[in-house]
Design a protein around this motif. Structure first.
Motif, PDB file in Angstrom:
ATOM      1  N   UNK A  32       1.038  -1.555   0.325  1.00  0.00           N
ATOM      2  CA  UNK A  32      -0.027   0.575   0.021  1.00  0.00           C
ATOM      3  C   UNK A  32       0.979   1.183   0.083  1.00  0.00           C
ATOM      4  N   UNK A  33       1.687   1.031   0.808  1.00  0.00           N
ATOM      5  CA  UNK A  33       2.505   2.480   0.820  1.00  0.00           C
ATOM      6  C   UNK A  33       3.785   2.930  -0.117  1.00  0.00           C
ATOM      7  N   UNK A  34       3.869   1.679  -0.938  1.00  0.00           N
ATOM      8  CA  UNK A  34       4.996   1.880  -2.535  1.00  0.00           C
ATOM      9  C   UNK A  34       3.497   1.910  -3.870  1.00  0.00           C
ATOM     10  N   UNK A  35       2.735   1.721  -3.274  1.00  0.00           N
ATOM     11  CA  UNK A  35       1.510   2.300  -4.494  1.00  0.00           C
ATOM     12  C   UNK A  35       0.523   3.323  -3.849  1.00  0.00           C
ATOM     13  N   UNK A  36       0.754   4.028  -2.941  1.00  0.00           N
ATOM     14  CA  UNK A  36       0.030   5.589  -2.767  1.00  0.00           C
ATOM     15  C   UNK A  36       1.235   6.636  -1.848  1.00  0.00           C
TER      16      UNK A  36
ATOM     17  N   UNK B 287       2.770  13.039  -1.834  1.00  0.00           N
ATOM     18  CA  UNK B 287       4.146  13.989  -2.163  1.00  0.00           C
ATOM     19  C   UNK B 287       4.014  14.450  -3.827  1.00  0.00           C
ATOM     20  N   UNK B 288       2.608  14.595  -4.265  1.00  0.00           N
ATOM     21  CA  UNK B 288       2.762  14.909  -5.644  1.00  0.00           C
ATOM     22  C   UNK B 288       2.194  16.209  -5.901  1.00  0.00           C
ATOM     23  N   UNK B 289       2.836  16.931  -6.641  1.00  0.00           N
ATOM     24  CA  UNK B 289       2.812  18.470  -6.831  1.00  0.00           C
ATOM     25  C   UNK B 289       2.004  18.738  -8.273  1.00  0.00           C
ATOM     26  N   UNK B 290       0.719  19.041  -7.421  1.00  0.00           N
ATOM     27  CA  UNK B 290       0.052  18.777  -8.504  1.00  0.00           C
ATOM     28  C   UNK B 290      -0.161  20.368  -9.102  1.00  0.00           C
ATOM     29  N   UNK B 291      -0.787  21.197  -7.619  1.00  0.00           N
ATOM     30  CA  UNK B 291      -0.455  22.671  -7.954  1.00  0.00           C
ATOM     31  C   UNK B 291       0.736  23.595  -9.248  1.00  0.00           C
TER      32      UNK B 291
ATOM     33  N   UNK C 244      -4.970   0.001   8.185  1.00  0.00           N
ATOM     34  CA  UNK C 244      -5.178   0.529   6.959  1.00  0.00           C
ATOM     35  C   UNK C 244      -6.014   0.457   5.704  1.00  0.00           C
ATOM     36  N   UNK C 245      -7.235  -0.897   5.431  1.00  0.00           N
ATOM     37  CA  UNK C 245      -8.348   0.008   5.484  1.00  0.00           C
ATOM     38  C   UNK C 245      -8.984   1.325   5.410  1.00  0.00           C
ATOM     39  N   UNK C 246      -8.729   2.180   6.251  1.00  0.00           N
ATOM     40  CA  UNK C 246      -9.085   2.990   6.645  1.00  0.00           C
ATOM     41  C   UNK C 246      -8.052   4.658   5.811  1.00  0.00           C
ATOM     42  N   UNK C 247      -6.967   3.982   5.864  1.00  0.00           N
ATOM     43  CA  UNK C 247      -6.194   4.437   5.337  1.00  0.00           C
ATOM     44  C   UNK C 247      -6.451   4.875   3.998  1.00  0.00           C
TER      45      UNK C 247
ATOM     46  N   UNK D 266      -9.122   6.269   2.051  1.00  0.00           N
ATOM     47  CA  UNK D 266      -8.449   7.803   2.316  1.00  0.00           C
ATOM     48  C   UNK D 266      -7.750   8.454   0.627  1.00  0.00           C
ATOM     49  N   UNK D 267      -7.037   7.506   0.902  1.00  0.00           N
ATOM     50  CA  UNK D 267      -5.831   7.535  -0.058  1.00  0.00           C
ATOM     51  C   UNK D 267      -6.397   7.654  -1.314  1.00  0.00           C
ATOM     52  N   UNK D 268      -7.054   6.555  -1.607  1.00  0.00           N
ATOM     53  CA  UNK D 268      -7.840   6.207  -2.777  1.00  0.00           C
ATOM     54  C   UNK D 268      -9.141   7.633  -3.158  1.00  0.00           C
ATOM     55  N   UNK D 269      -9.793   8.042  -2.363  1.00  0.00           N
ATOM     56  CA  UNK D 269     -10.124   8.554  -2.275  1.00  0.00           C
ATOM     57  C   UNK D 269      -9.282   9.892  -2.711  1.00  0.00           C
ATOM     58  N   UNK D 270      -8.660  10.827  -2.095  1.00  0.00           N
ATOM     59  CA  UNK D 270      -7.081  11.250  -2.754  1.00  0.00           C
ATOM     60  C   UNK D 270      -6.728  11.134  -3.717  1.00  0.00           C
ATOM     61  N   UNK D 271      -6.718  10.131  -4.118  1.00  0.00           N
ATOM     62  CA  UNK D 271      -6.435   9.236  -6.164  1.00  0.00           C
ATOM     63  C   UNK D 271      -8.057  10.138  -6.609  1.00  0.00           C
TER      64      UNK D 271
END
Length: 516
Positions: free
Chosen positions: A203-207, A212-216, A372-375, A378-383
């Motif tokens: 999960x950490x490797x995938x998300x 740290x992505x610079x979106x703006x 881990x499912x909660x994390x 949230x990261x899936x929603x962020x993606x």
């Protein structure tokens, strides 16, 4: 060998052993079991197996994808009183007063079938019966491999576990049954820590890059000129070039062509605005790592595996709780032998403690999976938000490019309109010149022909005028003028073909650069 052990004749009868283990396995977890239908029916019938055990047997067998894998439970039957006594066969050592139970447990084991996913959830189905009068126990263990057989065999041969190798008395047989249950319980709690560590690492490797992505980051601006907008020379611009000798060595620019055209008009249109800036395609919303739909697929796979692990952990906790509560209720039952309760109190206490420890271990791992499912959620929603944001930004960029293209087309259309008006005026002028030329062309030809020596006009001695035609001069005139006319037309066609070919090559190169 199993048929030979179960076969009984009238001449020689023998009692069943104090403890019998029957292991049914296969080459792997999704291959058919290495037992025939007749042998399996003989085994289940001979040992009076509970019908509910078939529910735990059906998930095994040859299958491409796991079927009915999430089924779990704990079933039991108690035949301790005179009213519900079971089948009594003294010749085999069966008193009819026994307890029966069946359940299944699941755990994770290393797997080499998928290099990208080195873990696999495996299950074990168990049927156990114990005769409380004679102490005879029967175990039927069904598993996809022989791991459980090896564990129980090593435990019975170990000197550190004497309760698994002592069957002299009923209480020692009962203690051996409790110890065998603990082997299964320990297996159900094994490897979950490392499997969840693998899930968390995946999960950490995938998300991790999502956080740290610079979106703006603002996009770069570059000027892109349309290679198809090179203006073509017109009659007025050619007049300027002919009138200015220096202009022959200077390429024709858009401003020169516009000035040349505007000189022949009574008005001078305003200069077109400069081309606006455009966004460079390769640097739009750039980030350290790009985002793809495969990222969502990967997260979905991790989420499904985590939900599967969470469900298995819950089922294992429930099954262990039912197993512990069942033996606790047996010890408190009035039909249960009191001497067995007194002599096995320490074994029962140790059994409850060990089962409770396994439950606590599974609950801790269950809490880890829930966190881990909660994390992951949230990261899936962020993606999802990042992908939606990129879609919005891409729509904005496409809108800006469409607006820029619209402005360019408006400017080009305005210029083309001006060029069309100027061309129309020049066309009128050329039409007038053509009409005047055609009007004087016959007279010019006749006067030119008559001014030569081909036709001579002279006055004779009588004062009368006479004319004569020199055929030799006419022949010489035709001989020279016709080849020159053909050469002139051929030279004109050659220049016309060369200019068109050069223009086609220029447009083809500009089109290839524009596509690149």
């Amino acid at each position: 060998d199993l048929k030979r052990q179960l076969q009984i004749t009238d001449q020689s009868r023998r009692k069943d052993p104090r403890c019998r283990f029957i292991f049914v396995h296969s080459r792997h977890s999704r291959e058919k079991l290495r037992v025939t239908r007749e042998t399996l029916m003989l085994t289940l019938t001979y040992h009076q197996v509970m019908p509910a055990f078939l529910d735990f047997l059906f998930p095994f067998g040859k299958q491409h994808y796991a079927q009915d894998f999430n089924f779990s439970g704990f079933r039991y039957e108690n035949c301790l009183t005179e009213f519900n006594r079971g089948l009594s066969i003294p010749e085999l050592g069966w008193s009819g007063r026994d307890i029966r139970m069946c359940y299944n447990l699941k755990s994770v084991e290393p797997s080499e079938s998928d290099p990208d996913w080195p873990w696999s959830v495996r299950q074990t189905a168990v049927h156990h019966s114990f005769d409380v009068d004679n102490g005879r126990a029967t175990w039927i263990v069904i598993k996809g491999n022989q791991l459980m057989k090896k564990r129980i065999k090593l435990s019975t041969e170990s000197l550190g576990l004497p309760e698994l190798s002592s069957f002299q008395t009923v209480d020692r047989c009962f203690a051996a049954s409790l110890a065998t249950h603990l082997i299964l319980c320990d297996w159900s709690a094994d490897n979950w820590r490392w499997y969840i560590n693998f899930l968390e690492e995946t999960l950490q490797k995938s998300t991790r890059h999502i956080l740290s992505a610079m979106i703006d980051r603002p996009p770069k601006l570059v000027v892109q000129r349309n290679p198809f907008l090179t203006p073509q020379p017109t009659l007025s611009s050619l007049d300027d070039m002919m009138s200015n000798p220096k202009s022959e060595k200077r390429p024709l620019s858009p401003s020169n062509s516009i000035r040349g055209l505007s000189s022949s008009l009574p008005f001078s249109p305003s200069a077109p605005p400069e081309l606006p800036f455009e966004f460079q395609g390769s640097d739009e919303v750039e980030s350290p790592r790009d985002f793809y739909f495969s990222d969502l697929q990967r997260l979905q796979s991790i989420e499904e595996k985590s939900n599967e692990a969470l469900l298995v952990l819950k089922h294992n906790v429930d099954t262990l709780g039912d197993l512990k509560q069942h033996y606790r209720s047996l010890m408190d039952c009035e039909a249960w032998p009191e001497e067995l309760t007194q002599s096995c109190r320490e074994d029962a206490t140790r059994f409850e403690d060990c089962v409770r420890n396994a439950e606590n271990t599974l609950r801790i791992q269950q809490s880890r999976v829930e966190t881990m499912l909660r994390i992951l959620a949230t990261r899936k929603s962020l993606l999802y938000g990042i992908l939606e944001y990129r879609n919005v930004e891409a729509s904005k960029l496409l809108t800006k490019k469409a607006q820029i293209s619209s402005d360019n087309m408006e400017t080009i259309t305005r210029d083309m309109h001006d060029i069309a008006q100027k061309t129309k005026q020049e066309t009128v002028s050329m039409r007038v010149i053509t009409l005047v030329t055609l009007f004087f062309l016959p007279g010019t030809f006749i006067s030119t022909l008559m001014s030569t020596d081909i036709v001579r006009f002279r006055t004779n001695e009588s004062g009368l005028s006479e004319n004569s035609v020199q055929l030799g001069a006419l022949q010489l005139y035709i001989t020279i003028s016709l080849p020159l006319m053909v050469i002139t037309f051929l030279a004109w066609y050659g220049v016309y073909w060369w200019v068109n070919r050069k223009e086609r090559l220029r447009l083809r190169g500009a089109a290839s650069r524009f596509k690149a």
